[in-house]
Motif scaffolding. Sequence first.
Motif, PDB file in Angstrom:
ATOM      1  N   GLU A 230       0.814  -1.219   0.000  1.00 30.66           N
ATOM      2  CA  GLU A 230       0.000   0.000   0.000  1.00 30.66           C
ATOM      3  C   GLU A 230       0.848   1.270   0.000  1.00 30.66           C
ATOM      4  O   GLU A 230       0.462   2.282  -0.597  1.00 30.66           O
ATOM      5  CB  GLU A 230      -0.949   0.001   1.202  1.00 30.66           C
ATOM      6  CG  GLU A 230      -2.001  -1.090   1.151  1.00 30.66           C
ATOM      7  CD  GLU A 230      -2.897  -0.972  -0.058  1.00 30.66           C
ATOM      8  OE1 GLU A 230      -3.055   0.139  -0.587  1.00 30.66           O
ATOM      9  OE2 GLU A 230      -3.437  -2.000  -0.491  1.00 30.66           O
TER      10      GLU A 230
ATOM     11  N   GLY B  23       1.627   2.116  -3.454  1.00 25.78           N
ATOM     12  CA  GLY B  23       0.521   2.778  -4.133  1.00 25.78           C
ATOM     13  C   GLY B  23       0.478   4.267  -3.845  1.00 25.78           C
ATOM     14  O   GLY B  23       0.246   5.085  -4.745  1.00 25.78           O
TER      15      GLY B  23
ATOM     16  N   PHE C 162      -3.906   5.517  -8.851  1.00 26.01           N
ATOM     17  CA  PHE C 162      -4.268   5.233  -7.460  1.00 26.01           C
ATOM     18  C   PHE C 162      -5.587   4.474  -7.387  1.00 26.01           C
ATOM     19  O   PHE C 162      -5.710   3.463  -6.687  1.00 26.01           O
ATOM     20  CB  PHE C 162      -4.358   6.544  -6.680  1.00 26.01           C
ATOM     21  CG  PHE C 162      -4.543   6.372  -5.197  1.00 26.01           C
ATOM     22  CD1 PHE C 162      -3.465   6.079  -4.386  1.00 26.01           C
ATOM     23  CD2 PHE C 162      -5.789   6.496  -4.621  1.00 26.01           C
ATOM     24  CE1 PHE C 162      -3.630   5.921  -3.023  1.00 26.01           C
ATOM     25  CE2 PHE C 162      -5.973   6.336  -3.259  1.00 26.01           C
ATOM     26  CZ  PHE C 162      -4.885   6.041  -2.459  1.00 26.01           C
TER      27      PHE C 162
ATOM     28  N   THR D 232      -5.537   0.785  -9.179  1.00 21.78           N
ATOM     29  CA  THR D 232      -4.839  -0.201  -8.355  1.00 21.78           C
ATOM     30  C   THR D 232      -5.567  -0.458  -7.043  1.00 21.78           C
ATOM     31  O   THR D 232      -5.509  -1.566  -6.500  1.00 21.78           O
ATOM     32  CB  THR D 232      -3.398   0.249  -8.070  1.00 21.78           C
ATOM     33  OG1 THR D 232      -3.402   1.562  -7.486  1.00 21.78           O
ATOM     34  CG2 THR D 232      -2.579   0.280  -9.347  1.00 21.78           C
ATOM     35  N   ARG D 233      -6.287   0.564  -6.522  1.00 18.41           N
ATOM     36  CA  ARG D 233      -7.072   0.340  -5.307  1.00 18.41           C
ATOM     37  C   ARG D 233      -8.189  -0.671  -5.541  1.00 18.41           C
ATOM     38  O   ARG D 233      -8.545  -1.420  -4.634  1.00 18.41           O
ATOM     39  CB  ARG D 233      -7.705   1.642  -4.813  1.00 18.41           C
ATOM     40  CG  ARG D 233      -6.800   2.690  -4.261  1.00 18.41           C
ATOM     41  CD  ARG D 233      -6.149   2.389  -2.935  1.00 18.41           C
ATOM     42  NE  ARG D 233      -5.078   1.433  -3.033  1.00 18.41           N
ATOM     43  CZ  ARG D 233      -3.906   1.677  -3.619  1.00 18.41           C
ATOM     44  NH1 ARG D 233      -3.652   2.826  -4.152  1.00 18.41           N
ATOM     45  NH2 ARG D 233      -2.972   0.751  -3.639  1.00 18.41           N
TER      46      ARG D 233
ATOM     47  N   ASP E 285      -6.598  -3.814  -5.068  1.00 19.84           N
ATOM     48  CA  ASP E 285      -6.105  -3.971  -3.702  1.00 19.84           C
ATOM     49  C   ASP E 285      -7.199  -4.357  -2.718  1.00 19.84           C
ATOM     50  O   ASP E 285      -6.914  -4.956  -1.675  1.00 19.84           O
ATOM     51  CB  ASP E 285      -5.420  -2.681  -3.236  1.00 19.84           C
ATOM     52  CG  ASP E 285      -4.082  -2.468  -3.923  1.00 19.84           C
ATOM     53  OD1 ASP E 285      -3.654  -3.379  -4.655  1.00 19.84           O
ATOM     54  OD2 ASP E 285      -3.479  -1.399  -3.737  1.00 19.84           O
TER      55      ASP E 285
END
Length: 643
Positions: free
Chosen positions: A159, A162, A186, A189-190, A193
């Motif tokens: 994280e 990121g 951001f 990719t979140r 994630d």
Amino acid sequence: MTGLLGALLPAVPLAAGLLGLLLPPAPRRDGATGGDRARTAAVTLGVLGAAGALALAVALLLTVDGPTETSATWVDFGGLAVTLGVRLDGAAALVAVAVTAVALAVQVYSIGYLRRGPHDDVDVDHRYPPYAAQISLFTGAMLLVVVAGDLIMLLVGWEVMGLCSYLLIAHDRRLAGAPAAAMKAFLVTRVGDVGFLLGIALLGVSTGSFRIADVLAHDHSSATLTAAGLLLLAGVAGKSAQFPLHTWLPDAMAGPTPISALIHAATMVAAGVYAVARLYPLFTAAPVTLTVLGVLGAITLLLGALAATAQDDIKRVLAWSTVSQLGYMTGALAVGSPSAALFHLLTHAAFKALLFLAAGAVIHAVGTTLMSEMGGLRRSMPVTFWCTVVGLGALAGVPPLAGFWSKDGVLAVAESAALEGTGPAPSWVGWIVWVAGLVGVAVTAWYAGRLLLRAFFGAPRLPLVRPHDPPAVLRWPVLLLAVPAALLGLAGFLGAFADRLRFPTVPVAGSEDGLVHLGAGVLLPLAFLLFGAALVTLGWRRDRAADPAAALGPLRPVFASAFRLDDVQHTLVVRPVRALARAARTTDEVVVDGAVEGSGRAASGVGAGLAALHRAALPRAAAGVLAGALLIGLAAALIGVVQ
């Protein structure tokens, strides 16, 4: 001793980054001496942090002997333990060396690349200290992923990367597209994630511990492994830019070119591939996850290669090539060879960092990223030209450069999985990875040749520009990276570190041979390589002023837009989410706020009425009392008369 080296490895750049963030801000005014002092301190912290981490990584590589682990319980949630510790082996040490070497090259290169010239803005020195500190944090976060012995610690590094990518892509927020590109990276990719976090939580709850050794040793149910593996793959798709979460990576080119090298070669995109290799026994125990990974990897491989054929921006060509090469790595994982995947990860780190820094030298010299405005640079920039030749040759898989050996390893294990069924996934997965990989070889040779011809051959298309090779601080990192880009594959072929990339806990027999000798199908990949190179060369020789991409005809805009998947994503995801957000906002403002405000207005009205009664003047009150008395008296008189 090994455990201490592993613990210090991420700690050194993380400490350099945190100290760098504490540096006082430099004055923005031109000529202020505080800017020079702050920049010097930032340069010192950044370079020393990266150099110290590289020294520790090399020492770890020389001392680690088989898998080792040290850990101590950090916190215990009713029997669910989170530990602080490191899990080290040869693969972790090699990846750590690659990460720190590229990070050091980027720190040194940035000294010259982000320097204010006579026509540059006066804020570049002001922005440099946080920039260098964020590179250190980025490096430390990736190293934490590499050595973490606990899934929660791995998630922390995951994280932080990121966050750092967001900050560094948007380094200069005045540039058109930089803030939007950072936000896109951001958010995309979140999305992945969230799945990664849920997968880790599922494994931890199932095991009773987040310690990687415990998770790998635990007897999970097949349903748990499949669910957790698919959730983890969501995070891998985001970080390693796999279809359909790949769209952020080309847009990330809005950031400074050294950051592009760092993201594409050593951090972020490598994290997903490494995480799968780290937890590979879990995936082999749930073959459906590797089937999904193989399909996504084959799609990503071809998608990235085809998109690279029609780009005019030199950085976007390299960005799409990264997407494609990541498809080779995930394909190798899918067909049963984490060693081949990590071998290609290492060679890719060398030649892709080389290519981005060489591209940065070109951009620095000509002032544009568009290949249509370059041309004829091989004579004025000979050092950059030959380094680019090495990098593009390694990317295309030209023997004996590094990419040839590692790409051959991937194709060899894919061929074995397809023809002999040696992989953990069904043999048809091997077929699609192998065929996609062979086609990718030809397409890669085509767009690599096009980049070389458009940028360095032909007549200069900017006659007023007088380009030249970059100064030493930019030139030496490029020259030094050219060495592993040329020779690293030979080291793997000769077995110099082949054993260190082995994964003895992976129960897949016969799938690791592609790392250390030529694959049986080496002639076929070479034929595809020559075919792609011949196509672009012949097309260019007919008209040296023309763009070879013109031969794509009506497919050119399709490839240039990467099959318009951004538009599809915008239509299917962004617009519905925005509509949902607007609906939620309207509901909140009209229904919720309306109810609250309406009840408030009603209460205010009742209160106002009561207040009006209580605010009556004394004469009016006396008149009211008198009227009441008269009414009572009249009523009494009437009653008496009646009686």
